[in-house]
Motif scaffolding. Sequence first.
Motif, PDB file in Angstrom:
ATOM      1  N   ASN A 168      59.907  43.645 104.685  1.00  0.00           N
ATOM      2  CA  ASN A 168      61.340  43.670 104.988  1.00  0.00           C
ATOM      3  C   ASN A 168      62.113  44.508 103.977  1.00  0.00           C
ATOM      4  OD1 ASN A 168      62.305  42.020 107.396  1.00  0.00           O
ATOM      5  ND2 ASN A 168      60.846  40.599 106.462  1.00  0.00           N
ATOM      6  N   ARG A 169      61.745  44.406 102.709  1.00  0.00           N
ATOM      7  CA  ARG A 169      62.454  45.178 101.688  1.00  0.00           C
ATOM      8  C   ARG A 169      62.140  46.671 101.799  1.00  0.00           C
ATOM      9  NH1 ARG A 169      62.852  43.129  95.756  1.00  0.00           N
ATOM     10  NH2 ARG A 169      64.521  44.672  95.917  1.00  0.00           N
ATOM     11  N   ILE A 170      60.893  47.012 102.120  1.00  0.00           N
ATOM     12  CA  ILE A 170      60.540  48.419 102.316  1.00  0.00           C
ATOM     13  C   ILE A 170      61.347  49.001 103.466  1.00  0.00           C
ATOM     14  CG2 ILE A 170      58.699  49.973 103.081  1.00  0.00           C
ATOM     15  CD1 ILE A 170      56.747  48.132 101.479  1.00  0.00           C
ATOM     16  N   PHE A 171      61.394  48.296 104.585  1.00  0.00           N
ATOM     17  CA  PHE A 171      62.116  48.799 105.756  1.00  0.00           C
ATOM     18  C   PHE A 171      63.628  48.813 105.555  1.00  0.00           C
ATOM     19  CE2 PHE A 171      58.098  48.478 107.908  1.00  0.00           C
ATOM     20  CZ  PHE A 171      58.183  49.360 108.970  1.00  0.00           C
ATOM     21  N   ILE A 197      53.717  59.165  99.222  1.00  0.00           N
ATOM     22  CA  ILE A 197      53.525  58.090  98.261  1.00  0.00           C
ATOM     23  C   ILE A 197      53.191  56.829  99.044  1.00  0.00           C
ATOM     24  CG2 ILE A 197      55.993  57.464  98.140  1.00  0.00           C
ATOM     25  CD1 ILE A 197      55.385  56.922  95.066  1.00  0.00           C
ATOM     26  N   GLY A 198      52.227  56.070  98.547  1.00  0.00           N
ATOM     27  CA  GLY A 198      51.756  54.898  99.271  1.00  0.00           C
ATOM     28  C   GLY A 198      52.509  53.640  98.899  1.00  0.00           C
ATOM     29  N   ALA A 199      52.738  52.795  99.902  1.00  0.00           N
ATOM     30  CA  ALA A 199      53.378  51.496  99.682  1.00  0.00           C
ATOM     31  C   ALA A 199      52.321  50.434  99.408  1.00  0.00           C
ATOM     32  CB  ALA A 199      54.208  51.110 100.900  1.00  0.00           C
ATOM     33  N   THR A 200      52.675  49.503  98.543  1.00  0.00           N
ATOM     34  CA  THR A 200      51.863  48.311  98.324  1.00  0.00           C
ATOM     35  C   THR A 200      52.787  47.099  98.434  1.00  0.00           C
ATOM     36  OG1 THR A 200      52.225  48.134  95.928  1.00  0.00           O
ATOM     37  CG2 THR A 200      50.469  49.624  96.674  1.00  0.00           C
ATOM     38  N   ASN A 201      52.215  45.944  98.264  1.00  0.00           N
ATOM     39  CA  ASN A 201      53.037  44.730  98.314  1.00  0.00           C
ATOM     40  C   ASN A 201      53.996  44.610  97.135  1.00  0.00           C
ATOM     41  OD1 ASN A 201      52.283  43.418 100.757  1.00  0.00           O
ATOM     42  ND2 ASN A 201      50.345  42.776  99.830  1.00  0.00           N
ATOM     43  N   ASP A 202      53.793  45.436  96.076  1.00  0.00           N
ATOM     44  CA  ASP A 202      54.603  45.215  94.873  1.00  0.00           C
ATOM     45  C   ASP A 202      55.052  46.502  94.176  1.00  0.00           C
ATOM     46  OD1 ASP A 202      52.161  46.024  93.931  1.00  0.00           O
ATOM     47  OD2 ASP A 202      51.707  44.157  92.866  1.00  0.00           O
ATOM     48  N   GLN A 229      44.778  55.300  93.915  1.00  0.00           N
ATOM     49  CA  GLN A 229      45.711  55.408  95.034  1.00  0.00           C
ATOM     50  C   GLN A 229      47.010  56.053  94.568  1.00  0.00           C
ATOM     51  OE1 GLN A 229      45.969  51.284  96.113  1.00  0.00           O
ATOM     52  NE2 GLN A 229      44.019  51.289  97.214  1.00  0.00           N
ATOM     53  N   THR A 230      47.618  56.823  95.465  1.00  0.00           N
ATOM     54  CA  THR A 230      48.867  57.508  95.109  1.00  0.00           C
ATOM     55  C   THR A 230      50.038  56.560  95.330  1.00  0.00           C
ATOM     56  OG1 THR A 230      47.776  59.463  96.041  1.00  0.00           O
ATOM     57  CG2 THR A 230      50.051  59.726  95.293  1.00  0.00           C
ATOM     58  N   THR A 231      50.119  55.564  94.479  1.00  0.00           N
ATOM     59  CA  THR A 231      51.161  54.545  94.591  1.00  0.00           C
ATOM     60  C   THR A 231      52.053  54.503  93.351  1.00  0.00           C
ATOM     61  OG1 THR A 231      49.589  52.891  93.764  1.00  0.00           O
ATOM     62  CG2 THR A 231      49.804  53.101  96.151  1.00  0.00           C
ATOM     63  N   THR A 232      51.862  55.481  92.456  1.00  0.00           N
ATOM     64  CA  THR A 232      52.719  55.616  91.276  1.00  0.00           C
ATOM     65  C   THR A 232      53.216  57.054  91.212  1.00  0.00           C
ATOM     66  OG1 THR A 232      50.959  56.309  89.768  1.00  0.00           O
ATOM     67  CG2 THR A 232      51.298  53.920  90.052  1.00  0.00           C
ATOM     68  N   LEU A 233      54.310  57.264  90.497  1.00  0.00           N
ATOM     69  CA  LEU A 233      54.839  58.614  90.347  1.00  0.00           C
ATOM     70  C   LEU A 233      53.886  59.492  89.538  1.00  0.00           C
ATOM     71  CD1 LEU A 233      58.636  57.881  89.720  1.00  0.00           C
ATOM     72  CD2 LEU A 233      57.459  58.335  91.883  1.00  0.00           C
ATOM     73  N   GLU A 234      53.173  58.893  88.613  1.00  0.00           N
ATOM     74  CA  GLU A 234      52.218  59.645  87.801  1.00  0.00           C
ATOM     75  C   GLU A 234      51.066  60.159  88.669  1.00  0.00           C
ATOM     76  OE1 GLU A 234      54.659  57.066  85.353  1.00  0.00           O
ATOM     77  OE2 GLU A 234      53.373  56.612  87.083  1.00  0.00           O
ATOM     78  N   ALA A 235      50.526  59.300  89.524  1.00  0.00           N
ATOM     79  CA  ALA A 235      49.435  59.721  90.407  1.00  0.00           C
ATOM     80  C   ALA A 235      49.905  60.798  91.381  1.00  0.00           C
ATOM     81  CB  ALA A 235      48.889  58.518  91.175  1.00  0.00           C
ATOM     82  N   LEU A 236      51.125  60.660  91.843  1.00  0.00           N
ATOM     83  CA  LEU A 236      51.699  61.652  92.744  1.00  0.00           C
ATOM     84  C   LEU A 236      51.811  63.010  92.061  1.00  0.00           C
ATOM     85  CD1 LEU A 236      53.053  61.981  95.595  1.00  0.00           C
ATOM     86  CD2 LEU A 236      55.220  61.429  94.470  1.00  0.00           C
ATOM     87  N   GLU A 237      52.308  63.015  90.836  1.00  0.00           N
ATOM     88  CA  GLU A 237      52.486  64.270  90.113  1.00  0.00           C
ATOM     89  C   GLU A 237      51.141  64.944  89.831  1.00  0.00           C
ATOM     90  OE1 GLU A 237      54.573  67.280  89.290  1.00  0.00           O
ATOM     91  OE2 GLU A 237      55.548  65.423  89.910  1.00  0.00           O
ATOM     92  N   CYS A 238      50.114  64.155  89.590  1.00  0.00           N
ATOM     93  CA  CYS A 238      48.780  64.719  89.365  1.00  0.00           C
ATOM     94  C   CYS A 238      48.284  65.470  90.599  1.00  0.00           C
ATOM     95  CB  CYS A 238      47.792  63.616  88.999  1.00  0.00           C
ATOM     96  SG  CYS A 238      47.970  62.998  87.303  1.00  0.00           S
ATOM     97  N   LYS A 239      48.579  64.940  91.769  1.00  0.00           N
ATOM     98  CA  LYS A 239      48.175  65.627  92.999  1.00  0.00           C
ATOM     99  C   LYS A 239      48.913  66.957  93.155  1.00  0.00           C
ATOM    100  CE  LYS A 239      46.423  62.217  96.285  1.00  0.00           C
ATOM    101  NZ  LYS A 239      46.621  61.649  97.637  1.00  0.00           N
ATOM    102  N   LEU A 246      58.884  53.266  94.880  1.00  0.00           N
ATOM    103  CA  LEU A 246      59.306  53.940  96.113  1.00  0.00           C
ATOM    104  C   LEU A 246      60.771  54.341  96.039  1.00  0.00           C
ATOM    105  CD1 LEU A 246      57.592  51.719  98.862  1.00  0.00           C
ATOM    106  CD2 LEU A 246      56.651  53.667  97.606  1.00  0.00           C
ATOM    107  N   LEU A 247      61.578  53.537  95.398  1.00  0.00           N
ATOM    108  CA  LEU A 247      63.012  53.824  95.300  1.00  0.00           C
ATOM    109  C   LEU A 247      63.309  54.942  94.294  1.00  0.00           C
ATOM    110  CD1 LEU A 247      64.483  50.206  95.445  1.00  0.00           C
ATOM    111  CD2 LEU A 247      64.269  51.869  97.305  1.00  0.00           C
ATOM    112  N   LYS A 248      62.386  55.185  93.360  1.00  0.00           N
ATOM    113  CA  LYS A 248      62.593  56.240  92.356  1.00  0.00           C
ATOM    114  C   LYS A 248      62.048  57.593  92.805  1.00  0.00           C
ATOM    115  CE  LYS A 248      62.184  52.996  88.464  1.00  0.00           C
ATOM    116  NZ  LYS A 248      61.286  52.566  87.363  1.00  0.00           N
ATOM    117  N   CYS A 249      61.314  57.626  93.911  1.00  0.00           N
ATOM    118  CA  CYS A 249      60.624  58.848  94.333  1.00  0.00           C
ATOM    119  C   CYS A 249      61.615  59.926  94.767  1.00  0.00           C
ATOM    120  CB  CYS A 249      59.674  58.505  95.479  1.00  0.00           C
ATOM    121  SG  CYS A 249      58.582  59.842  95.942  1.00  0.00           S
TER     122      CYS A 249
END
Length: 448
Positions: free
Chosen positions: A169-172, A128-133, A102-112, A138-141
């Motif tokens: 709540n924190r994501i929003f 970039i995908g959100a997860t519970n943790d 899943q594209t939920t890390t900066l590394e996975a994103l860069e690979c795409k 997401l804040l570094k993207c």
Amino acid sequence: MSKTIITNANIINEGKSSLGYVVIENERIDEVGFGEAPARLLNGNIEIHNAEGAYLLPGCIDDQVHFRDPGLTHKADIATESRAAVAGGITSFMDMPNTIPQTTTLEALECKFQRASEVSVANYSFYIGATNDNLDTLLKCDYSKVPGVKLFLGASTGNMLVDNKEALNRIFSEVPALIAIHSEDEGVIRRNREAMIEKYGENVPVEEHPNIRSTEACYKSTANAIELARRHGARLHILHISTAKELKLLSKEILEQKQITAEVCAHHLWWTDEDYKTLGSRIKWNPAIKTADDRDALRRGLNKGLIDIVATDHAPHLLEEKEGGALKAASGGPLIQFSLPMMLQLADKGVFSIEKVVDVMAHRPARLFKIADRGFIRKGYYADLVIVKPNTPYKISDDIVLSRCRWTPLAGETLNNKVISTYINGQRVFYNGIINEACRGMALKFKI
């Protein structure tokens, strides 16, 4: 220096339709003129492309695709699906994160991004995908490269459900970017599924799919997301609206002033639940295609400006993966090669104006996502352009599908507007059915 002029074109752009010409120099539009091209432009070292009165449109921008790359490339990848895109007049795409991994890390994103730079013939970006943790990620993207955060509020392909209230709540409240949501309430879906299993056993007919992923599931989730967005001042984008009831939650404002926007997909504007009888799981998407009343309300909502843009949710599966009923058949299907002709066909029938189709598939996606220098036929903008020949009936069959899955739910239907040429960054990447394999798209840039 490379110069091209497209002459004798019916330019449809920014609400107007006029005979004219466009001059391309290298990657960008150098001049837009109306009437016949002056002689000064037709002499010298310039390549002339005669549109012969066909439509010339800005390239369409699809904000929701699933190109299955990496990890699911047996049914699609960035190379094959970007070719299907340009064959359908889609010049830029934004791909979803439910891949493997899943594209939920900066590394996975860069690979795409790296993969797309090597093989994509269309322009590209990736959510970039959100997860519970993964809030810290997401804040570094870098949101000048990324259209936003994809948030699943109902489990779908890839099982990326975010259901932790504190995480939501924190994501929003903290993410400084657009939050795009798949909006279906998982509790309602689960309850509906259990009721169907009690009635039918494990072989629930596909016709029951819209009763499992019901209007209630969509409305409850969308209402909750809008409440969260308003409470925290978040920028919310609701993907694939599918019900008339959800339109009551949307407001008509000038697009640049909207904090809450919405997308509808071509299949929800085309088919209804009556079509499950003949097409079965070939039109099984999440959210489900629903009633004719829902479809007609979505069409009106798009015309009124309650819904902002049209996309595809292009999500290929092999046909054997589409076998089975409401519980077993995979949800999703290929659509990107035919979405623009579908919308133009609806325009031919008077459902939309041609100018409206261009607005919701090119202009408004560019404005909604603040994409730099794309989505319009303007001097200085990238030359992402599409020539479409109207009144040219052609029958759709699986063997003309460029997606790796090699089928379409439109097989057997006749469309009347045919994509003849597609230009990406000034290069003619598609012409009369042939892909120019030397062309490569660019990464999209977003104004933040």
